[in-house]
Write an enzyme that holds these catalytic residues in place. Sequence first.
Site, PDB file in Angstrom:
ATOM      1  N   HIS A   1       0.883  -1.449   0.173  1.00 22.22           N
ATOM      2  CA  HIS A   1       0.093   0.005  -0.005  1.00 22.22           C
ATOM      3  C   HIS A   1       0.889   1.242   0.135  1.00 22.22           C
ATOM      4  CE1 HIS A   1       0.910  -0.006   4.393  1.00 22.22           C
ATOM      5  NE2 HIS A   1       0.763   1.123   4.422  1.00 22.22           N
TER       6      HIS A   1
HETATM    7  C1  UD1 Z   1      -2.019   5.344   6.334  1.00 28.57           C
HETATM    8  C2  UD1 Z   1      -0.751   5.912   6.947  1.00 28.57           C
HETATM    9  C3  UD1 Z   1       0.392   4.659   6.705  1.00 28.57           C
HETATM   10  C4  UD1 Z   1      -0.312   3.425   6.988  1.00 28.57           C
HETATM   11  C5  UD1 Z   1      -1.369   2.842   6.293  1.00 28.57           C
HETATM   12  C6  UD1 Z   1      -2.108   1.677   6.682  1.00 28.57           C
HETATM   13  C7  UD1 Z   1      -0.140   8.119   6.688  1.00 28.57           C
HETATM   14  C8  UD1 Z   1       0.264   9.199   5.996  1.00 28.57           C
HETATM   15  N1  UD1 Z   1      -0.213   7.059   6.072  1.00 28.57           N
HETATM   16  O1  UD1 Z   1      -1.849   5.130   4.854  1.00 28.57           O
HETATM   17  O2  UD1 Z   1       1.589   4.953   7.293  1.00 28.57           O
HETATM   18  O3  UD1 Z   1       0.665   2.421   6.824  1.00 28.57           O
HETATM   19  O4  UD1 Z   1      -2.343   4.094   6.687  1.00 28.57           O
HETATM   20  O5  UD1 Z   1      -3.225   1.390   6.005  1.00 28.57           O
HETATM   21  O6  UD1 Z   1      -1.171   8.443   7.659  1.00 28.57           O
HETATM   22  N2  UD1 Z   1      -8.941   4.733   1.767  1.00 28.57           N
HETATM   23  C9  UD1 Z   1     -10.222   4.060   1.790  1.00 28.57           C
HETATM   24  N3  UD1 Z   1     -10.731   3.616   2.857  1.00 28.57           N
HETATM   25  C10 UD1 Z   1     -10.432   4.022   4.122  1.00 28.57           C
HETATM   26  C11 UD1 Z   1      -8.867   4.558   4.122  1.00 28.57           C
HETATM   27  C12 UD1 Z   1      -8.350   4.928   3.079  1.00 28.57           C
HETATM   28  O7  UD1 Z   1     -10.711   3.669   0.659  1.00 28.57           O
HETATM   29  O8  UD1 Z   1     -10.986   3.534   5.189  1.00 28.57           O
HETATM   30  C13 UD1 Z   1      -8.329   5.048   0.417  1.00 28.57           C
HETATM   31  C14 UD1 Z   1      -8.873   6.417   0.034  1.00 28.57           C
HETATM   32  O9  UD1 Z   1      -8.804   6.501  -1.329  1.00 28.57           O
HETATM   33  C15 UD1 Z   1      -7.649   7.166   0.440  1.00 28.57           C
HETATM   34  C16 UD1 Z   1      -6.389   6.357   0.549  1.00 28.57           C
HETATM   35  O10 UD1 Z   1      -7.041   4.949   0.665  1.00 28.57           O
HETATM   36  O11 UD1 Z   1      -7.314   8.418  -0.175  1.00 28.57           O
HETATM   37  C17 UD1 Z   1      -5.166   6.497   1.433  1.00 28.57           C
HETATM   38  O12 UD1 Z   1      -5.629   6.517   2.768  1.00 28.57           O
HETATM   39  P1  UD1 Z   1      -4.707   7.305   3.609  1.00 28.57           P
HETATM   40  O13 UD1 Z   1      -5.174   7.410   5.239  1.00 28.57           O
HETATM   41  O14 UD1 Z   1      -4.425   9.114   3.217  1.00 28.57           O
HETATM   42  O15 UD1 Z   1      -3.380   6.847   3.667  1.00 28.57           O
HETATM   43  P2  UD1 Z   1      -3.010   5.227   3.548  1.00 28.57           P
HETATM   44  O16 UD1 Z   1      -2.334   4.980   2.401  1.00 28.57           O
HETATM   45  O17 UD1 Z   1      -4.194   4.470   4.282  1.00 28.57           O
END
Ligand code: UD1
Length: 374
Positions: free
Chosen positions: A218
């Site tokens: 991821h």
């Molecule tokens: C976040 C953390 C990362 C961790 C990861 C674990 C930061 C900078 N990064 O990254 O350190 O390893 O979580 O999962 O805080 N999304 C969904 N559903 C959700 C959450 C996210 O669809 O419940 C999708 C969305 O498109 C979103 C993308 O995932 O834009 C990224 O989510 P985000 O929380 O920004 O960062 P992660 O990549 O999940």
Amino acid sequence: MEKNKRSIIKIVLIAGARPNFMKVAPIIQAIKKHNLRNKSSPIECQLIHTGQHYDYEMSRAFFEDLLIPEPSVYLKVGSGNHAQQTGKVMIRLEKVLLENRPDLVMVVGDVNSTLAGALTAVKLHIPIAHVEAGLRSYDREMPEEINRLLTDSISDYLFTPTEEANENLIKEGIPKEKIYFVGDVMVDNLLINLKRADKSKIIKQLKLNSEYALLTLHRPSNVDEKKNLKNIFSALQKISNKIQIVFPAHPRTKKRIEEFGLSNYLDKRIRLINPLGFLDFLKLMKEARFVMTDSGGIQEETTILQIPCLTLRNTTERPITITQGTNILCGNNPRKIVKEAEEILKGKKKKVRPLEFWDGKTAERIIKILAEHH
Ligand code: UD1
């Protein structure tokens, strides 16, 4: 910490994203234990969920599996770019902290919610405890590295998982008195749940009759650029000729696979499934021939389980899993990934050396220290 009149320590504990939940769970359990033993000086813990992760599989499933109580406040920030996400947590959290005036704000790990929680607290002059302090990948392109550096620089209690983490903090000029080497709360959580995970039916549900490798992916550096993701998939394709790969995919990764038109790589041999809850994932990890991942926590969990781990990154903030554990860094170099996977399939196994304080008692040590300083 400032004493309040009733001799209750009021802690606000912040969690927001998937890797936070397995860290707050043992802390909440340790607080419960403390309160049973110390009726005159209990700790009042308010759990705040920022809502950084919100899908059932990324959040609720972990509350259910890890028996985490319902958060008292849900900030509902959701996804967004870094500034939006961090800013939204700060704006919404500030109101809650002003109303509640806790003695301490506790943040865990290195996600955007961690930094946002710490920044909000420091401006309100509320002491901060950071659990999992001192980890460094020395790669400032990782958003988590910035979150770690900044959170540590404003924290009052830095609870570290390893000696290496202590050394990193000392190098950055953090006063020794603020650093507490306590061990790893992820290990607490793993040990608490090992037996419970054995009841998981996931292997049957997925009809995994033969050996398999487990994959998670991821990191933006791996999944947000088509070339890198394609490189990884080309390696996976070769490996899947020898062993089936099970791939519970983060929502971000699923989106990118579709966007980049890489779905043709996925089939029965590289089997994409929805993200799993903690107990099902732990069961799959425990029974896997090996694990491939770009996660931080999984590097530690595989070491404790003594399962070989290929980390698809060039750096790690957890080097102890390489020097003393089962971890091997492969970056996203297809040749290296395939070579290491083949070696494992031929029987190569790294020996795990015992790690100090990775004993399941870290959260208790943290709570004891906080209670003593009250
Ligand atoms: C976040 C953390 C990362 C961790 C990861 C674990 C930061 C900078 N990064 O990254 O350190 O390893 O979580 O999962 O805080 N999304 C969904 N559903 C959700 C959450 C996210 O669809 O419940 C999708 C969305 O498109 C979103 C993308 O995932 O834009 C990224 O989510 P985000 O929380 O920004 O960062 P992660 O990549 O999940």
